[in-house]
Motif scaffolding. Structure first.
Motif, PDB file in Angstrom:
ATOM      1  N   LEU A 195      44.501  34.650  53.313  1.00  0.00           N
ATOM      2  CA  LEU A 195      44.166  35.312  52.336  1.00  0.00           C
ATOM      3  C   LEU A 195      43.360  34.974  51.440  1.00  0.00           C
ATOM      4  O   LEU A 195      43.305  33.725  50.914  1.00  0.00           O
ATOM      5  CB  LEU A 195      45.526  35.515  51.837  1.00  0.00           C
ATOM      6  N   CYS A 196      42.470  35.779  50.989  1.00  0.00           N
ATOM      7  CA  CYS A 196      41.663  35.623  49.571  1.00  0.00           C
ATOM      8  C   CYS A 196      42.008  36.650  48.682  1.00  0.00           C
ATOM      9  O   CYS A 196      42.193  37.750  48.818  1.00  0.00           O
ATOM     10  CB  CYS A 196      40.180  35.967  50.317  1.00  0.00           C
ATOM     11  N   VAL A 197      42.455  35.741  47.513  1.00  0.00           N
ATOM     12  CA  VAL A 197      42.708  36.636  46.484  1.00  0.00           C
ATOM     13  C   VAL A 197      41.497  36.562  45.221  1.00  0.00           C
ATOM     14  O   VAL A 197      41.160  35.484  44.770  1.00  0.00           O
ATOM     15  CB  VAL A 197      43.827  36.092  45.769  1.00  0.00           C
ATOM     16  N   LEU A 198      41.044  37.818  45.070  1.00  0.00           N
ATOM     17  CA  LEU A 198      40.248  37.916  43.694  1.00  0.00           C
ATOM     18  C   LEU A 198      40.568  38.493  42.714  1.00  0.00           C
ATOM     19  O   LEU A 198      40.977  39.671  42.500  1.00  0.00           O
ATOM     20  CB  LEU A 198      39.001  38.709  44.227  1.00  0.00           C
ATOM     21  N   GLU A 199      40.680  37.653  41.684  1.00  0.00           N
ATOM     22  CA  GLU A 199      41.314  38.154  40.400  1.00  0.00           C
ATOM     23  C   GLU A 199      40.236  38.277  39.426  1.00  0.00           C
ATOM     24  O   GLU A 199      39.619  37.344  39.061  1.00  0.00           O
ATOM     25  CB  GLU A 199      42.128  37.447  39.852  1.00  0.00           C
ATOM     26  N   LEU A 200      39.549  39.724  39.402  1.00  0.00           N
ATOM     27  CA  LEU A 200      38.340  39.803  38.233  1.00  0.00           C
ATOM     28  C   LEU A 200      38.843  40.147  36.901  1.00  0.00           C
ATOM     29  O   LEU A 200      39.219  41.498  36.782  1.00  0.00           O
ATOM     30  CB  LEU A 200      37.471  40.682  39.223  1.00  0.00           C
ATOM     31  N   GLY A 201      38.218  39.537  35.840  1.00  0.00           N
ATOM     32  CA  GLY A 201      38.692  40.020  34.533  1.00  0.00           C
ATOM     33  C   GLY A 201      39.866  40.650  34.254  1.00  0.00           C
ATOM     34  O   GLY A 201      40.105  41.310  33.278  1.00  0.00           O
ATOM     35  N   VAL A 202      41.061  39.882  34.622  1.00  0.00           N
ATOM     36  CA  VAL A 202      42.485  40.024  34.554  1.00  0.00           C
ATOM     37  C   VAL A 202      42.772  39.309  33.314  1.00  0.00           C
ATOM     38  O   VAL A 202      43.119  38.217  33.610  1.00  0.00           O
ATOM     39  CB  VAL A 202      43.448  40.255  35.671  1.00  0.00           C
ATOM     40  N   GLY A 203      43.216  39.805  32.139  1.00  0.00           N
ATOM     41  CA  GLY A 203      43.684  39.144  31.053  1.00  0.00           C
ATOM     42  C   GLY A 203      45.474  39.192  31.022  1.00  0.00           C
ATOM     43  O   GLY A 203      45.786  39.226  32.138  1.00  0.00           O
ATOM     44  N   LEU A 204      45.654  39.125  30.021  1.00  0.00           N
ATOM     45  CA  LEU A 204      47.092  38.860  29.642  1.00  0.00           C
ATOM     46  C   LEU A 204      47.759  40.234  29.161  1.00  0.00           C
ATOM     47  O   LEU A 204      48.912  40.173  28.406  1.00  0.00           O
ATOM     48  CB  LEU A 204      47.751  37.979  28.972  1.00  0.00           C
ATOM     49  N   LYS A 205      47.159  41.334  29.113  1.00  0.00           N
ATOM     50  CA  LYS A 205      47.718  42.683  28.588  1.00  0.00           C
ATOM     51  C   LYS A 205      48.843  43.202  29.506  1.00  0.00           C
ATOM     52  O   LYS A 205      49.681  43.699  28.785  1.00  0.00           O
ATOM     53  CB  LYS A 205      46.547  43.663  28.852  1.00  0.00           C
ATOM     54  N   TYR A 206      48.661  43.148  30.734  1.00  0.00           N
ATOM     55  CA  TYR A 206      49.808  43.400  31.623  1.00  0.00           C
ATOM     56  C   TYR A 206      49.940  42.478  32.843  1.00  0.00           C
ATOM     57  O   TYR A 206      49.734  42.977  33.889  1.00  0.00           O
ATOM     58  CB  TYR A 206      49.449  44.922  32.353  1.00  0.00           C
ATOM     59  N   PRO A 207      50.378  41.404  32.457  1.00  0.00           N
ATOM     60  CA  PRO A 207      50.682  40.025  33.325  1.00  0.00           C
ATOM     61  C   PRO A 207      51.349  40.566  34.475  1.00  0.00           C
ATOM     62  O   PRO A 207      51.347  39.860  35.704  1.00  0.00           O
ATOM     63  CB  PRO A 207      51.232  38.986  32.246  1.00  0.00           C
ATOM     64  N   SER A 208      52.444  41.468  34.234  1.00  0.00           N
ATOM     65  CA  SER A 208      53.445  41.633  35.395  1.00  0.00           C
ATOM     66  C   SER A 208      52.754  42.576  36.721  1.00  0.00           C
ATOM     67  O   SER A 208      53.190  42.638  37.562  1.00  0.00           O
ATOM     68  CB  SER A 208      54.637  42.139  34.980  1.00  0.00           C
ATOM     69  N   VAL A 209      51.652  43.012  36.470  1.00  0.00           N
ATOM     70  CA  VAL A 209      50.940  43.985  37.340  1.00  0.00           C
ATOM     71  C   VAL A 209      50.273  43.245  38.266  1.00  0.00           C
ATOM     72  O   VAL A 209      50.338  43.474  39.498  1.00  0.00           O
ATOM     73  CB  VAL A 209      50.102  45.170  36.446  1.00  0.00           C
ATOM     74  N   ILE A 210      49.192  42.222  37.755  1.00  0.00           N
ATOM     75  CA  ILE A 210      48.498  41.690  38.676  1.00  0.00           C
ATOM     76  C   ILE A 210      48.615  40.080  38.544  1.00  0.00           C
ATOM     77  O   ILE A 210      49.039  39.485  39.501  1.00  0.00           O
ATOM     78  CB  ILE A 210      46.867  42.146  38.262  1.00  0.00           C
TER      79      ILE A 210
END
Ligand SMILES: [Zn+2]
Length: 258
Positions: A195-210
């Motif tokens: 698995l390759c996980v790419l998390e791009l530009g995800v902050g802490l506004k909705y942490p439970s989603v991503i």
């Protein structure tokens, strides 16, 4: 940036399955921060209490933004032909126009592709009429006339119609739930896969989603690689730091520059 490009390219090439998270840096993004007209319009929306129109305004400006378009098309190219699923908190509808497959994409915060009654008086979503977007574009271009948009009313209860996003007073989840169920099924199939996980530009506004669930997914997968790109919040938790790479750059800039 060539080094990052090589890492990304090789990790994607060797992955059997790719989980992509797209977050806040792709919604408002720094590329619009210096655009005076955009800033004036944001102030007008705030003054008229029409922030729910913001995702469409972002769409209008980002569509003309070369750097943003470049970032999205690079991502689409990277994922082309791969078994990838994209989870995005962006509401601006840009991802949906990027050419990435819509049947492997979920937007739990909603998007500008459908309208709903702001009160959610019926569990129904509606296509966005051309008169509505025409009026919206006119407001953006003339920087005026916003109140007219409030005249687009629900045929049942008479309240205002708004985009099907988290900004709606009673957000209807009908729009994304079927795809969310497809996503969770897909996710179950990632166990034991490379698995390759790419998390791009995800902050802490909705942490439970991503953010939190992605960390968990990477933690439990022994063959996972985790790439986190964010200007200010790129740090990896100790649990996944050994299988990951953190890049402290705005994710739109990162993709546009590689
Ligand atoms: Zn209604």
């Amino acid at each position: 940036m060539n080094e990052n490009y090589n890492i990304l390219k090789s990790k994607i090439a060797e992955a059997e399955i790719i989980l992509v998270g797209i977050g806040e840096e792709f919604e408002y993004t720094e590329v619009l921060a210096s655009d005076d007209k955009y800033q004036r319009i944001c102030n007008q929306l705030a003054a008229h209490q029409l922030e729910a129109l913001l995702p469409y305004v972002n769409h209008y400006f980002l569509k003309q933004n070369v750097k943003y378009q470049n970032a999205l098309s690079k991502l689409a190219n990277f994922l082309d032909g791969k078994n990838a699923f994209v989870v995005s908190t962006c509401m601006n509808g840009m991802l949906e126009e990027s050419g990435m497959p819509l049947d492997k994409m979920v937007t739990p915060c909603g998007n500008i592709l459908k309208l709903q009654c702001q009160e959610g008086c019926q569990d129904a979503l509606f296509d966005v009429p051309k008169e509505y977007t025409d009026l919206l574009i006119k407001c953006i271009e003339q920087e005026d006339g916003w109140q007219e948009l409030k005249e687009h009313k629900c045929g049942v209860c008479g309240h205002e119609m708004v985009f099907n996003t988290l900004y709606a007073k009673h957000y209807l989840e009908t729009g994304y739930l079927p795809m969310w169920s497809k996503y969770t099924t897909w996710l179950q199939g990632t166990v034991n896969k490379k698995l390759c996980v790419l998390e791009l530009g995800v902050g802490l506004k909705y942490p439970s989603v991503i953010r939190w669930p992605f960390e968990k997914t990477a933690f439990y997968n022994n063959k996972a690689f985790f790439l986190r790109v964010h200007e200010k919040l790129s740090q990896l938790t100790p649990e996944i730091s050994e299988k990951g790479l953190s890049i402290a750059v705005n994710a739109v800039e990162f993709l546009a520059d590689i």
